[in-house]
Design an enzyme around this catalytic site. Structure first.
Site, short mmCIF file in Angstrom:
data_model
loop_
_atom_site.label_atom_id
_atom_site.label_comp_id
_atom_site.label_asym_id
_atom_site.label_seq_id
_atom_site.Cartn_x
_atom_site.Cartn_y
_atom_site.Cartn_z
N ASN A 123 -2.46 -7.15 -11.80
CA ASN A 123 -1.36 -8.03 -11.40
C ASN A 123 -1.98 -9.27 -10.77
O ASN A 123 -2.43 -9.22 -9.63
CB ASN A 123 -0.45 -7.29 -10.41
CG ASN A 123 0.63 -8.18 -9.83
OD1 ASN A 123 0.87 -9.28 -10.33
ND2 ASN A 123 1.28 -7.71 -8.78
N LYS B 6 -0.49 -11.91 -9.94
CA LYS B 6 0.43 -12.64 -9.05
C LYS B 6 0.39 -14.13 -9.41
O LYS B 6 0.23 -14.45 -10.58
CB LYS B 6 0.09 -12.36 -7.58
CG LYS B 6 -0.03 -10.85 -7.32
CD LYS B 6 -0.10 -10.47 -5.87
CE LYS B 6 -0.21 -8.95 -5.77
NZ LYS B 6 -0.17 -8.46 -4.40
N HIS C 123 8.63 -5.85 -7.73
CA HIS C 123 7.46 -5.86 -6.84
C HIS C 123 7.94 -6.13 -5.41
O HIS C 123 8.88 -6.89 -5.20
CB HIS C 123 6.47 -6.94 -7.30
CG HIS C 123 5.16 -6.83 -6.58
ND1 HIS C 123 4.98 -7.29 -5.31
CD2 HIS C 123 3.98 -6.26 -6.95
CE1 HIS C 123 3.74 -7.01 -4.92
NE2 HIS C 123 3.11 -6.39 -5.90
N GLU D 58 6.89 -7.97 -3.20
CA GLU D 58 6.91 -9.39 -2.82
C GLU D 58 8.23 -10.03 -3.28
O GLU D 58 8.77 -10.89 -2.59
CB GLU D 58 5.69 -10.10 -3.41
CG GLU D 58 4.41 -9.71 -2.65
CD GLU D 58 3.14 -9.73 -3.47
OE1 GLU D 58 3.12 -10.31 -4.56
OE2 GLU D 58 2.14 -9.14 -2.99
N GLU E 47 3.85 1.63 -4.54
CA GLU E 47 3.03 0.68 -3.80
C GLU E 47 3.49 0.62 -2.35
O GLU E 47 4.45 -0.09 -2.02
CB GLU E 47 3.16 -0.72 -4.42
CG GLU E 47 2.69 -0.80 -5.85
CD GLU E 47 2.22 -2.22 -6.19
OE1 GLU E 47 1.06 -2.36 -6.58
OE2 GLU E 47 3.00 -3.16 -6.05
N GLY F 212 -2.65 -5.77 -0.53
CA GLY F 212 -3.41 -6.95 -0.14
C GLY F 212 -3.96 -6.88 1.28
O GLY F 212 -4.41 -7.88 1.83
N SER G 262 -4.36 -2.12 -2.67
CA SER G 262 -5.79 -2.19 -2.36
C SER G 262 -6.63 -1.20 -3.16
O SER G 262 -7.61 -0.65 -2.66
CB SER G 262 -6.04 -2.02 -0.85
OG SER G 262 -5.36 -3.04 -0.14
P1 PGA Z 1 -3.48 -5.33 -4.13
O1 PGA Z 1 -2.05 -5.64 -4.80
O2 PGA Z 1 -4.26 -4.49 -5.12
O3 PGA Z 1 -4.11 -6.70 -3.94
O4 PGA Z 1 -3.24 -4.62 -2.86
C1 PGA Z 1 -1.38 -4.66 -5.54
C2 PGA Z 1 -0.05 -5.22 -5.98
O5 PGA Z 1 0.59 -5.95 -5.20
O6 PGA Z 1 0.41 -4.96 -7.12
#
Ligand code: PGA
Length: 255
Positions: A13, A15, A100, A102, A170, A176, A215
């Site tokens: 992803n 983003k 997601h 976010e 998640e 992140g 992560s």
């Molecule tokens: P990350 O993000 O691996 O950077 O923690 C995962 C995601 O948001 O899909």
């Protein structure tokens, strides 16, 4: 207990990252996913809409599939700035991430909107990757499994072929942040998601792939992918470079 035996899926992803100057990197990644690896695991890279078409072209003769990160629920219309599911599929998306955290957070997307998005992505021909996950406050309050059950019931649409659905667990606090849920936490939540899917879809619920995200990186991928009912990963930061992403794909191909 229903034990799943699904082919893996590792989905990157990106983003809001990536310019056309990185198409070479995407082509290189496509070349690094060998036929052998692809027999064990599916691999996708979910890029910004601006890169969908060219990334799909650059990878069309490879096992690397391209995905989108969102879609609008309408097929077309007066929705300035949005892309419909048909549009992202037309541009080459084989997967669409929906819900997601976010987007749930910044754009206040509800479970029912996420289910609608998943449904239109499915109808347009892409496999939806439906994200769910608890906040740190919810985990600390002991609400994780309840939150997950509500999100799962509300965000997963009814479909004829449940094997095309993907659910990504998640935990928001692990995205992140460098923090990863431990294998006990992941195992507990994935088992509860599997149970919910089997209750809802019967045997087909065992075919829904459940990914872990938050992560995930080379150093923890093998351990996480070995957990029961973890069918793969949704990978943010570590997917931004091939050096970061390839070892995760290799770990899934070994699992
Ligand atoms: P990350 O993000 O691996 O950077 O923690 C995962 C995601 O948001 O899909």
């Amino acid at each position: 207990m229903v034990v799943s035996n699904n082919k893996g899926l590792i989905a990157g992803n990106w983003k809001m990252n990536g310019l056309r100057s990185q198409l070479d990197q995407i082509s290189e990644l496509a070349g690094l996913v060998t036929v052998d690896m692809a027999q064990k695991t599916d691999v996708a890279l979910c890029v910004p809409d601006t890169l969908l078409f060219s990334a799909a072209e650059a990878t069309k003769n490879s096992a690397l599939k391209i995905g989108a990160q969102d879609c609008h629920v309408a097929a077309s219309g007066a929705y300035t700035g949005d892309s419909s599911a048909q549009m992202v599929v037309d541009a080459g998306a084989a997967y669409v991430i929906v819900g997601h955290s976010e987007r749930r957070d910044v754009y206040k997307e509800s479970d029912s909107l996420v289910a609608e998005k998943a449904s239109v992505a499915y109808a347009a021909g892409a496999d939806p990757i439906i994200c769910i996950g608890e906040s740190l406050a919810q985990r600390e309050a002991g609400e994780t499994l309840d939150v997950i059950a509500v999100q799962l019931a509300g965000s997963v649409p009814d479909v004829d072929d449940a094997s095309r659905l993907v659910v990504a667990y998640e935990p928001i606090w692990a995205i992140g942040t460098g923090l990863t849920a431990n294998v006990e936490q992941i195992g507990e939540v994935h088992a509860s998601i599997r149970k919910g899917l089997v209750e809802r879809f019967g045997d087909a619920g065992a075919k829904v792939r459940i990914l872990y995200g938050g992560s995930m990186k080379a150093a923890n991928a093998e351990e996480i992918l070995a957990v029961q009912d973890v069918d793969g990963g949704l990978v943010g930061g570590a997917s931004l470079t091939n050096e970061g992403f390839l070892p995760i794909i290799q770990a899934a191909a070994k699992a």
